[in-house]
Design a protein around this motif. Sequence first.
Motif, mmCIF file in Angstrom:
data_model
loop_
_atom_site.group_PDB
_atom_site.id
_atom_site.type_symbol
_atom_site.label_atom_id
_atom_site.label_comp_id
_atom_site.label_asym_id
_atom_site.label_seq_id
_atom_site.Cartn_x
_atom_site.Cartn_y
_atom_site.Cartn_z
ATOM 1 N N SER A 87 38.683 102.619 58.690
ATOM 2 C CA SER A 87 39.712 102.208 59.229
ATOM 3 C C SER A 87 39.709 101.733 60.770
ATOM 4 N N VAL A 88 40.457 100.862 61.184
ATOM 5 C CA VAL A 88 40.148 100.261 62.535
ATOM 6 C C VAL A 88 41.425 100.052 63.414
ATOM 7 N N MET A 89 41.605 100.242 64.488
ATOM 8 C CA MET A 89 42.747 99.704 65.306
ATOM 9 C C MET A 89 42.945 98.312 65.511
ATOM 10 N N GLN A 90 43.960 97.624 64.875
ATOM 11 C CA GLN A 90 44.068 96.031 65.266
ATOM 12 C C GLN A 90 45.072 95.733 66.304
ATOM 13 N N ALA A 91 45.075 94.701 66.997
ATOM 14 C CA ALA A 91 46.098 94.407 67.927
ATOM 15 C C ALA A 91 46.405 92.890 67.939
ATOM 16 N N GLN A 92 47.564 92.684 68.134
ATOM 17 C CA GLN A 92 47.997 91.195 68.285
ATOM 18 C C GLN A 92 48.946 91.318 69.516
ATOM 19 N N SER A 93 49.200 90.269 70.375
ATOM 20 C CA SER A 93 49.980 89.943 71.337
ATOM 21 C C SER A 93 50.187 88.560 71.585
ATOM 22 N N LEU A 94 51.346 88.185 72.208
ATOM 23 C CA LEU A 94 51.546 86.778 72.419
ATOM 24 C C LEU A 94 52.804 86.702 73.186
ATOM 25 N N LEU A 95 53.169 85.605 73.861
ATOM 26 C CA LEU A 95 54.422 85.362 74.454
ATOM 27 C C LEU A 95 55.041 84.599 73.707
ATOM 28 N N LEU A 96 56.546 84.772 73.632
ATOM 29 C CA LEU A 96 57.575 84.182 73.065
ATOM 30 C C LEU A 96 58.956 83.834 73.709
ATOM 31 N N PRO A 97 59.267 82.628 73.806
ATOM 32 C CA PRO A 97 60.584 82.382 74.315
ATOM 33 C C PRO A 97 61.420 82.906 73.307
ATOM 34 N N LEU A 98 62.703 83.584 73.884
ATOM 35 C CA LEU A 98 63.647 84.178 73.292
ATOM 36 C C LEU A 98 65.230 83.674 73.818
ATOM 37 N N ALA A 99 65.802 83.678 72.749
ATOM 38 C CA ALA A 99 67.418 83.228 73.139
ATOM 39 C C ALA A 99 68.198 84.251 72.935
ATOM 40 N N ALA A 100 69.343 84.512 73.794
ATOM 41 C CA ALA A 100 70.279 85.504 73.301
ATOM 42 C C ALA A 100 70.594 85.415 71.823
ATOM 43 N N GLY A 101 70.480 86.747 71.227
ATOM 44 C CA GLY A 101 70.797 86.658 69.827
ATOM 45 C C GLY A 101 69.514 86.796 68.839
ATOM 46 N N ASP A 102 68.448 86.240 69.381
ATOM 47 C CA ASP A 102 66.967 86.180 68.604
ATOM 48 C C ASP A 102 66.600 87.577 68.266
ATOM 49 N N ALA A 103 66.166 87.559 67.237
ATOM 50 C CA ALA A 103 65.417 88.866 66.667
ATOM 51 C C ALA A 103 64.106 88.812 66.532
ATOM 52 N N VAL A 104 63.317 89.937 66.927
ATOM 53 C CA VAL A 104 62.069 90.102 66.865
ATOM 54 C C VAL A 104 61.664 91.246 66.061
ATOM 55 N N TRP A 105 60.614 91.127 65.110
ATOM 56 C CA TRP A 105 60.256 92.178 64.344
ATOM 57 C C TRP A 105 59.035 92.053 63.607
ATOM 58 N N VAL A 106 58.559 93.096 62.792
ATOM 59 C CA VAL A 106 57.371 93.066 61.838
ATOM 60 C C VAL A 106 57.624 92.882 60.581
ATOM 61 N N ARG A 107 56.898 92.045 59.801
ATOM 62 C CA ARG A 107 56.873 91.907 58.488
ATOM 63 C C ARG A 107 55.767 92.264 57.862
ATOM 64 N N MET A 108 55.601 92.926 56.745
ATOM 65 C CA MET A 108 54.368 93.412 56.087
ATOM 66 C C MET A 108 54.554 92.306 55.115
ATOM 67 N N PHE A 109 53.305 91.676 54.856
ATOM 68 C CA PHE A 109 53.346 90.647 54.079
ATOM 69 C C PHE A 109 52.290 91.068 52.762
ATOM 70 N N GLN A 110 52.956 91.107 51.685
ATOM 71 C CA GLN A 110 51.918 91.582 50.485
ATOM 72 C C GLN A 110 51.614 90.350 49.598
ATOM 73 N N ARG A 111 50.354 90.460 49.256
ATOM 74 C CA ARG A 111 49.691 89.386 48.438
ATOM 75 C C ARG A 111 49.153 90.032 47.342
ATOM 76 N N ASP A 112 48.030 89.848 46.810
ATOM 77 C CA ASP A 112 47.498 90.606 45.459
ATOM 78 C C ASP A 112 46.955 91.961 45.956
ATOM 79 N N ARG A 113 46.541 92.257 46.941
ATOM 80 C CA ARG A 113 46.031 93.313 47.395
ATOM 81 C C ARG A 113 47.010 94.437 47.915
ATOM 82 N N ASP A 114 46.685 95.922 47.776
ATOM 83 C CA ASP A 114 47.549 96.983 48.446
ATOM 84 C C ASP A 114 47.356 96.786 49.898
ATOM 85 N N ASN A 115 48.780 96.820 50.230
ATOM 86 C CA ASN A 115 48.786 96.529 51.757
ATOM 87 C C ASN A 115 49.285 97.570 52.669
#
Length: 139
Positions: A87-115
């Motif tokens: 197991s490893v630690m993974q990181a991702q970061s970015l700058l995002l322009p957001l408008a009032a009412g925008d939602a930021v969240w994390v989605r787990m995306f499942q393909r054929d493998r156990d995620n």
Amino acid sequence: RAYAAFSVGRREGLHSADALQAVTFDTELVNLDGAFDLASGRFFCTAPGVYFVSLNVHTWNYKETYLHIMRNARAAAVLYAQPSERSVMQAQSLLLPLAAGDAVWVRMFQRDRDNAIFGESGDLYNTFSGHLVKPDAEL
């Protein structure tokens, strides 16, 4: 208002249950004005501008880790780790322009493998954070 910030964590591990699953959080570190909803895993923007967003996760041995940082219904960035003996630690970061009412969240995306992302109730391995860098009024 010229500030906004959130930092939340997930202590429990998570396995994907369907193809497009929202990651929820159980630990609130910073939640200015209550703009982050732990139950839905979403930050709702009330102060428009440019935000710095970061996601840190601990992968699970022999399982794929495939997550998207989402802005509303669109993927803004991917955090990915292939299945491995370690197991490893993974990181991702970015700058995002957001408008009032925008939602930021994390989605787990499942393909054929156990995620999955690893977690233990005693330690905080997985964090999701964001803060306002430049308010719209100053752009």
